[in-house]
Design a protein around this motif. Sequence first.
Motif, short mmCIF file in Angstrom:
data_model
loop_
_atom_site.label_atom_id
_atom_site.label_comp_id
_atom_site.label_asym_id
_atom_site.label_seq_id
_atom_site.Cartn_x
_atom_site.Cartn_y
_atom_site.Cartn_z
N PHE A 39 0.87 -0.99 0.03
CA PHE A 39 -0.01 -0.07 -0.02
C PHE A 39 0.70 1.29 0.07
O PHE A 39 1.93 1.14 0.61
CB PHE A 39 -0.76 -0.09 1.01
CG PHE A 39 -1.78 -1.06 1.16
CD1 PHE A 39 -3.12 -1.05 0.40
CD2 PHE A 39 -1.58 -2.29 1.83
CE1 PHE A 39 -4.04 -2.03 0.68
CE2 PHE A 39 -2.51 -3.31 1.81
CZ PHE A 39 -3.81 -3.07 1.25
N CYS A 40 0.39 2.29 -0.88
CA CYS A 40 1.03 3.55 -0.95
C CYS A 40 1.09 4.35 0.41
O CYS A 40 -0.08 4.50 0.83
CB CYS A 40 0.65 4.22 -2.11
SG CYS A 40 1.29 5.81 -2.23
N ARG A 41 2.17 4.99 0.77
CA ARG A 41 2.03 5.94 1.89
C ARG A 41 2.62 7.24 1.39
O ARG A 41 2.80 8.06 2.24
CB ARG A 41 2.92 5.40 3.14
CG ARG A 41 2.14 4.16 3.82
CD ARG A 41 2.86 3.79 5.04
NE ARG A 41 4.32 3.41 4.91
CZ ARG A 41 4.99 3.17 5.84
NH1 ARG A 41 4.50 3.20 7.09
NH2 ARG A 41 6.28 2.83 5.76
N CYS A 42 3.13 7.26 0.21
CA CYS A 42 3.63 8.73 -0.29
C CYS A 42 2.38 9.46 -1.04
O CYS A 42 2.96 10.66 -1.24
CB CYS A 42 4.68 8.45 -1.04
SG CYS A 42 4.09 7.81 -2.87
N TRP A 43 1.17 8.98 -0.94
CA TRP A 43 0.21 9.73 -1.85
C TRP A 43 0.51 10.09 -3.25
O TRP A 43 -0.07 10.97 -3.92
CB TRP A 43 -0.32 10.74 -1.18
CG TRP A 43 -0.97 10.52 0.41
CD1 TRP A 43 -0.19 10.15 1.29
CD2 TRP A 43 -2.38 10.47 0.41
NE1 TRP A 43 -1.29 9.69 2.32
CE2 TRP A 43 -2.43 9.87 1.83
CE3 TRP A 43 -3.54 10.48 -0.31
CZ2 TRP A 43 -3.63 9.71 2.38
CZ3 TRP A 43 -4.62 10.58 0.19
CH2 TRP A 43 -4.86 10.03 1.47
N TYR A 50 -2.71 1.24 -3.93
CA TYR A 50 -1.65 0.21 -4.03
C TYR A 50 -0.36 1.32 -4.20
O TYR A 50 -0.51 2.05 -5.09
CB TYR A 50 -1.86 -0.75 -4.74
CG TYR A 50 -2.86 -1.58 -4.36
CD1 TYR A 50 -2.78 -2.66 -3.21
CD2 TYR A 50 -4.21 -1.48 -5.01
CE1 TYR A 50 -3.82 -3.27 -2.71
CE2 TYR A 50 -5.27 -2.04 -4.60
CZ TYR A 50 -5.22 -3.35 -3.55
OH TYR A 50 -6.23 -4.05 -2.81
N CYS A 51 0.83 0.83 -3.98
CA CYS A 51 2.06 1.12 -4.33
C CYS A 51 2.45 0.83 -5.82
O CYS A 51 2.10 -0.32 -6.21
CB CYS A 51 3.25 0.76 -3.19
SG CYS A 51 4.90 1.37 -3.99
N ASP A 52 2.83 1.92 -6.56
CA ASP A 52 3.37 1.55 -7.91
C ASP A 52 4.95 2.03 -8.11
O ASP A 52 5.44 2.05 -9.09
CB ASP A 52 2.50 2.39 -9.01
CG ASP A 52 2.74 3.90 -8.99
OD1 ASP A 52 3.31 4.37 -8.05
OD2 ASP A 52 1.94 4.42 -9.80
N GLY A 53 5.32 2.32 -7.08
CA GLY A 53 6.76 2.65 -7.22
C GLY A 53 7.16 4.12 -7.19
O GLY A 53 8.31 4.57 -7.26
N THR A 54 6.24 4.93 -7.33
CA THR A 54 6.30 6.30 -7.79
C THR A 54 7.28 7.06 -6.30
O THR A 54 7.61 8.09 -6.56
CB THR A 54 4.97 7.05 -7.83
OG1 THR A 54 4.50 6.48 -8.80
CG2 THR A 54 5.43 8.58 -8.09
N HIS A 55 7.07 6.30 -5.27
CA HIS A 55 7.73 7.03 -4.05
C HIS A 55 9.27 7.02 -4.29
O HIS A 55 9.57 8.05 -3.79
CB HIS A 55 7.57 6.11 -2.75
CG HIS A 55 8.21 4.63 -2.84
ND1 HIS A 55 7.30 3.87 -3.66
CD2 HIS A 55 9.25 4.24 -2.74
CE1 HIS A 55 8.04 2.51 -3.53
NE2 HIS A 55 9.06 2.70 -2.89
N GLY A 56 9.81 6.34 -5.11
CA GLY A 56 11.01 6.43 -5.59
C GLY A 56 11.46 7.82 -6.04
O GLY A 56 12.58 8.45 -5.87
N GLY A 67 8.16 5.03 1.95
CA GLY A 67 7.78 3.94 1.36
C GLY A 67 6.62 3.20 1.65
O GLY A 67 5.80 3.88 2.52
N PRO A 68 6.37 2.14 1.00
CA PRO A 68 4.93 1.74 1.10
C PRO A 68 4.69 0.75 2.46
O PRO A 68 5.76 0.51 3.31
CB PRO A 68 5.06 0.65 0.11
CG PRO A 68 6.31 0.38 -0.27
CD PRO A 68 7.25 1.46 0.04
N LEU A 69 3.44 0.53 2.68
CA LEU A 69 3.23 -0.47 4.02
C LEU A 69 3.07 -1.73 3.06
O LEU A 69 2.32 -1.71 2.47
CB LEU A 69 1.98 0.01 4.61
CG LEU A 69 1.23 -1.05 5.21
CD1 LEU A 69 2.10 -1.25 6.61
CD2 LEU A 69 -0.15 -0.52 5.78
FE1 FES Z 1 3.62 5.63 -2.83
FE2 FES Z 1 4.97 3.40 -3.12
S1 FES Z 1 4.70 4.39 -1.35
S2 FES Z 1 4.09 4.75 -4.55
#
Ligand code: FES
Length: 76
Positions: A39-43, A50-56, A67-69
Amino acid sequence: FCPKARGPPCGLVNLNLKKDVNKVVDTVDIEDITEKAVFCRCWRSKNWPYCDGTHGTHNQATNDNVGPLVITKKKD
Ligand code: FES
């Protein structure tokens, strides 16, 4: 806006997800999680919640460290 900074207003976490509702709440049935759910935590994910890797990309651009949960199914 934050002084001397470009971008969203100070303190704004959610930039563009579901802006038509007062509060973003997502429900995932735990029974639907087979092995793992991320799960995404960076919004910033385009596949919210869900996380798609955009947090990077976000971390690189802002020097943040989000980073994600990750939820995994307990192994028997
Ligand atoms: Fe937001 Fe991964 S935590 S895209």
